[in-house]
Design a protein around this motif. Structure first.
Motif, PDB file in Angstrom:
ATOM      1  N   ILE A 250       2.445  -7.634 -26.011  1.00 53.20           N
ATOM      2  CA  ILE A 250       1.861  -7.647 -27.354  1.00 53.20           C
ATOM      3  C   ILE A 250       1.479  -6.222 -27.770  1.00 53.20           C
ATOM      4  O   ILE A 250       0.558  -6.018 -28.540  1.00 53.20           O
ATOM      5  CB  ILE A 250       0.639  -8.584 -27.439  1.00 53.20           C
ATOM      6  N   GLU A 251       2.257  -5.241 -27.268  1.00 51.23           N
ATOM      7  CA  GLU A 251       1.950  -3.839 -27.535  1.00 51.23           C
ATOM      8  C   GLU A 251       2.782  -3.243 -28.669  1.00 51.23           C
ATOM      9  O   GLU A 251       2.464  -2.156 -29.156  1.00 51.23           O
ATOM     10  CB  GLU A 251       2.185  -3.004 -26.269  1.00 51.23           C
ATOM     11  N   ARG A 252       3.847  -3.916 -29.083  1.00 50.93           N
ATOM     12  CA  ARG A 252       4.699  -3.378 -30.150  1.00 50.93           C
ATOM     13  C   ARG A 252       4.318  -4.054 -31.466  1.00 50.93           C
ATOM     14  O   ARG A 252       4.153  -5.271 -31.519  1.00 50.93           O
ATOM     15  CB  ARG A 252       6.173  -3.594 -29.827  1.00 50.93           C
ATOM     16  N   PRO A 253       4.220  -3.275 -32.545  1.00 53.46           N
ATOM     17  CA  PRO A 253       3.630  -3.820 -33.781  1.00 53.46           C
ATOM     18  C   PRO A 253       4.442  -4.920 -34.444  1.00 53.46           C
ATOM     19  O   PRO A 253       3.874  -5.771 -35.125  1.00 53.46           O
ATOM     20  CB  PRO A 253       3.517  -2.590 -34.693  1.00 53.46           C
ATOM     21  N   ASP A 254       5.743  -4.924 -34.247  1.00 55.22           N
ATOM     22  CA  ASP A 254       6.584  -5.862 -34.997  1.00 55.22           C
ATOM     23  C   ASP A 254       7.216  -6.940 -34.130  1.00 55.22           C
ATOM     24  O   ASP A 254       8.130  -7.636 -34.579  1.00 55.22           O
ATOM     25  CB  ASP A 254       7.681  -5.081 -35.742  1.00 55.22           C
ATOM     26  N   SER A 255       6.732  -7.119 -32.901  1.00 56.10           N
ATOM     27  CA  SER A 255       7.343  -8.117 -32.031  1.00 56.10           C
ATOM     28  C   SER A 255       6.839  -9.517 -32.370  1.00 56.10           C
ATOM     29  O   SER A 255       5.743  -9.697 -32.912  1.00 56.10           O
ATOM     30  CB  SER A 255       7.028  -7.804 -30.559  1.00 56.10           C
ATOM     31  N   VAL A 256       7.638 -10.516 -32.024  1.00 54.50           N
ATOM     32  CA  VAL A 256       7.242 -11.898 -32.305  1.00 54.50           C
ATOM     33  C   VAL A 256       6.032 -12.291 -31.472  1.00 54.50           C
ATOM     34  O   VAL A 256       5.211 -13.109 -31.895  1.00 54.50           O
ATOM     35  CB  VAL A 256       8.410 -12.877 -32.052  1.00 54.50           C
ATOM     36  N   LYS A 257       5.897 -11.695 -30.290  1.00 57.91           N
ATOM     37  CA  LYS A 257       4.754 -12.039 -29.462  1.00 57.91           C
ATOM     38  C   LYS A 257       3.473 -11.421 -30.017  1.00 57.91           C
ATOM     39  O   LYS A 257       2.399 -12.034 -29.951  1.00 57.91           O
ATOM     40  CB  LYS A 257       4.992 -11.599 -28.020  1.00 57.91           C
ATOM     41  N   THR A 258       3.570 -10.218 -30.555  1.00 60.24           N
ATOM     42  CA  THR A 258       2.410  -9.634 -31.239  1.00 60.24           C
ATOM     43  C   THR A 258       2.004 -10.507 -32.416  1.00 60.24           C
ATOM     44  O   THR A 258       0.803 -10.741 -32.646  1.00 60.24           O
ATOM     45  CB  THR A 258       2.726  -8.209 -31.712  1.00 60.24           C
ATOM     46  N   ALA A 259       2.974 -11.012 -33.149  1.00 57.72           N
ATOM     47  CA  ALA A 259       2.661 -11.927 -34.250  1.00 57.72           C
ATOM     48  C   ALA A 259       1.947 -13.163 -33.739  1.00 57.72           C
ATOM     49  O   ALA A 259       1.024 -13.685 -34.384  1.00 57.72           O
ATOM     50  CB  ALA A 259       3.946 -12.311 -34.989  1.00 57.72           C
ATOM     51  N   GLY A 260       2.352 -13.651 -32.570  1.00 62.67           N
ATOM     52  CA  GLY A 260       1.676 -14.804 -31.986  1.00 62.67           C
ATOM     53  C   GLY A 260       0.240 -14.499 -31.615  1.00 62.67           C
ATOM     54  O   GLY A 260      -0.656 -15.323 -31.822  1.00 62.67           O
ATOM     55  N   ALA A 261      -0.005 -13.316 -31.051  1.00 58.87           N
ATOM     56  CA  ALA A 261      -1.375 -12.937 -30.707  1.00 58.87           C
ATOM     57  C   ALA A 261      -2.237 -12.825 -31.961  1.00 58.87           C
ATOM     58  O   ALA A 261      -3.404 -13.241 -31.967  1.00 58.87           O
ATOM     59  CB  ALA A 261      -1.371 -11.621 -29.934  1.00 58.87           C
ATOM     60  N   LYS A 262      -1.664 -12.290 -33.012  1.00 60.36           N
ATOM     61  CA  LYS A 262      -2.401 -12.217 -34.281  1.00 60.36           C
ATOM     62  C   LYS A 262      -2.721 -13.613 -34.800  1.00 60.36           C
ATOM     63  O   LYS A 262      -3.799 -13.855 -35.365  1.00 60.36           O
ATOM     64  CB  LYS A 262      -1.592 -11.432 -35.315  1.00 60.36           C
ATOM     65  N   ARG A 263      -1.794 -14.535 -34.610  1.00 55.37           N
ATOM     66  CA  ARG A 263      -2.026 -15.912 -35.053  1.00 55.37           C
ATOM     67  C   ARG A 263      -3.218 -16.524 -34.321  1.00 55.37           C
ATOM     68  O   ARG A 263      -4.041 -17.232 -34.923  1.00 55.37           O
ATOM     69  CB  ARG A 263      -0.765 -16.741 -34.810  1.00 55.37           C
ATOM     70  N   ILE A 264      -3.341 -16.221 -33.033  1.00 54.55           N
ATOM     71  CA  ILE A 264      -4.476 -16.733 -32.262  1.00 54.55           C
ATOM     72  C   ILE A 264      -5.781 -16.141 -32.775  1.00 54.55           C
ATOM     73  O   ILE A 264      -6.782 -16.850 -32.959  1.00 54.55           O
ATOM     74  CB  ILE A 264      -4.277 -16.443 -30.768  1.00 54.55           C
ATOM     75  N   VAL A 265      -5.798 -14.825 -32.995  1.00 52.34           N
ATOM     76  CA  VAL A 265      -7.010 -14.179 -33.528  1.00 52.34           C
ATOM     77  C   VAL A 265      -7.396 -14.802 -34.856  1.00 52.34           C
ATOM     78  O   VAL A 265      -8.563 -15.155 -35.089  1.00 52.34           O
ATOM     79  CB  VAL A 265      -6.800 -12.667 -33.671  1.00 52.34           C
ATOM     80  N   LYS A 266      -6.418 -14.962 -35.739  1.00 51.56           N
ATOM     81  CA  LYS A 266      -6.704 -15.512 -37.075  1.00 51.56           C
ATOM     82  C   LYS A 266      -7.187 -16.953 -36.980  1.00 51.56           C
ATOM     83  O   LYS A 266      -8.126 -17.352 -37.687  1.00 51.56           O
ATOM     84  CB  LYS A 266      -5.459 -15.433 -37.953  1.00 51.56           C
ATOM     85  N   MET A 267      -6.591 -17.744 -36.097  1.00 53.71           N
ATOM     86  CA  MET A 267      -7.015 -19.130 -35.923  1.00 53.71           C
ATOM     87  C   MET A 267      -8.490 -19.196 -35.528  1.00 53.71           C
ATOM     88  O   MET A 267      -9.267 -19.982 -36.087  1.00 53.71           O
ATOM     89  CB  MET A 267      -6.169 -19.810 -34.855  1.00 53.71           C
ATOM     90  N   LEU A 268      -8.874 -18.373 -34.576  1.00 53.93           N
ATOM     91  CA  LEU A 268     -10.260 -18.385 -34.121  1.00 53.93           C
ATOM     92  C   LEU A 268     -11.203 -17.876 -35.201  1.00 53.93           C
ATOM     93  O   LEU A 268     -12.266 -18.466 -35.438  1.00 53.93           O
ATOM     94  CB  LEU A 268     -10.397 -17.540 -32.852  1.00 53.93           C
ATOM     95  N   ARG A 269     -10.814 -16.811 -35.855  1.00 54.64           N
ATOM     96  CA  ARG A 269     -11.666 -16.252 -36.915  1.00 54.64           C
ATOM     97  C   ARG A 269     -11.821 -17.246 -38.063  1.00 54.64           C
ATOM     98  O   ARG A 269     -12.920 -17.435 -38.587  1.00 54.64           O
ATOM     99  CB  ARG A 269     -11.065 -14.946 -37.435  1.00 54.64           C
ATOM    100  N   ASP A 270     -10.727 -17.892 -38.449  1.00 53.60           N
ATOM    101  CA  ASP A 270     -10.789 -18.862 -39.546  1.00 53.60           C
ATOM    102  C   ASP A 270     -11.673 -20.053 -39.197  1.00 53.60           C
ATOM    103  O   ASP A 270     -12.280 -20.668 -40.086  1.00 53.60           O
ATOM    104  CB  ASP A 270      -9.380 -19.352 -39.904  1.00 53.60           C
ATOM    105  N   ALA A 271     -11.748 -20.372 -37.905  1.00 50.14           N
ATOM    106  CA  ALA A 271     -12.580 -21.497 -37.461  1.00 50.14           C
ATOM    107  C   ALA A 271     -14.034 -21.088 -37.230  1.00 50.14           C
ATOM    108  O   ALA A 271     -14.852 -21.931 -36.846  1.00 50.14           O
ATOM    109  CB  ALA A 271     -11.996 -22.094 -36.184  1.00 50.14           C
TER     110      ALA A 271
END
Length: 367
Positions: free
Chosen positions: A202-223
């Motif tokens: 999750i170290e590269r800005p445009d990777s699909v896995k980085t996008a997944g990590a961002k999704r987790i952060v956003k899910m928790l923050r939104d909750a």
């Protein structure tokens, strides 16, 4: 074989001045650390005679100001049977941290791997049963170390390579609810610890896995669930590694979602055999990119290498034909990357050069 002379861009420095945590703090970081395992692991043959040297380096507070138990706090050790806790392995490393004044990063509460067999071989989990098991585990383990951990890796490696959720026992029964519950329960069990999501790739800005990590952060923050940080494991390749700008953009992307800190949590840079002057130069560059990126991003609190002595690295066993991923060779000489890190940290001593633009990363092999 050693290739220090071939790396003309690395300045040799006296040992007394080349101590990583002291220099990292001078550059504004909270720590430079190294993970470690228990002495029983480190004393195994054929390196039993090396333990005193290893221990002296590990315990030096100017060299490493933080440590993480590589294995001792994982489920297989801490709750080997349902409701039966054993903290012996984790306490060995915790005591080293306490005795030497190091920060303790704690790792990891909920992970699909190195589970006790009763967790991942049970095929008839109900949702309520698994929720209760996760809560008991977090309450027991995080509660035991309450007040002693700077941070917890609450959920580790919840993502598959394509950025979707890994089909672990936790996800198969509870879906992504298990992530939300784990962070909620960890916050209650050890309220003073920073709570991290931790993953590799999750170290590269445009990777699909980085996008997944961002999704987790956003899910928790939104909750409305607390997540303090994202841990970038950074198990990197010497020959093809992210640029410094990649690291900076990635970390800034997580910070923009609302986390208060980021960290490189399991850094190593593996080399495809045979190790030579070129691969050591690529490795040095990779370590320097990580170091400078962390200094330049104010929310990056520190760097942890995943052990520091090559014979104790996990890399050769998991990636045959790869090795020499850390900062000390088997004969206790240092990798050129060590001096490269020192050079980078010294450049930012007292953060006096942070207004200078980042160096331009070269194109081609190695980036």
């Amino acid at each position: 074989m050693r290739f220090l002379a071939a790396l003309s861009f690395v300045v040799a420095l006296p040992l007394a001045s080349a101590q990583l945590d002291a220099l990292a703090k001078a550059a504004g970081l909270k720590y430079f650390g190294a993970a470690t395992d228990t002495p029983g692991f480190r004393e195994r043959e054929p390196y039993a005679a090396q333990y005193p040297t290893y221990d002296a380096i590990l315990r030096d507070p100017k060299e490493f100001g933080q440590t993480t138990p590589t294995n001792g706090q994982k489920w297989m050790f801490t709750e080997p049977s349902p409701g039966v806790f054993n903290f012996t392995e984790g306490e060995v490393v915790s005591k080293i941290a306490a005795d030497t004044g190091k920060l303790l990063r704690c790792h990891a509460l909920v992970w699909h791997s190195q589970l006790a067999p009763w967790v991942d071989t049970t095929t008839n989990w109900t949702a309520d049963g698994l929720r209760a098991a996760i809560k008991r585990h977090i309450d027991g383990v995080a509660g035991h170390w309450k007040g002693r951990c700077y941070a917890w890796d609450v959920v580790n490696e919840a993502l598959d390579e394509d950025g979707t959720y890994r089909k672990s026992v936790f996800y198969n029964v509870l879906g992504d609810e298990y992530i939300r519950l784990a962070f909620q329960w960890a916050a209650a069990a050890d309220p003073g610890a920073k709570l991290y999501y931790n993953d590799y790739g999750i170290e590269r800005p445009d990777s699909v896995k980085t996008a997944g990590a961002k999704r987790i952060v956003k899910m928790l923050r939104d909750a409305g669930i607390r997540i303090d940080g994202v841990g970038l494991q950074a198990h990197l390749h010497a020959d093809v590694h992210p640029t410094m700008e990649d690291h900076m953009r990635t970390m800034q992307g997580y910070v923009e979602l609302g986390v208060s800190e980021v960290a490189f949590t399991e850094l190593d840079v593996r080399i495809v055999a045979p190790t030579n002057a070129t691969s050591l130069a690529w490795q040095t560059e990779s370590y320097q990119f990580v170091t400078e990126a962390c200094v330049r991003v104010k929310e990056c609190v520190g760097i942890t290498i995943w052990d520091f002595y090559d014979p104790f690295s996990w890399i050769p066993a998991v990636f045959p034909g790869n090795g020499d991923a850390l900062l000390w060779f088997a004969d206790w000489t240092k990798h050129p990357a060590y001096d490269g890190i020192v050079q980078t940290l010294k450049k930012f001593a007292n953060r006096t050069e942070l207004d200078t633009p980042p160096c331009t990363s070269r194109e081609g092999k190695g980036v």
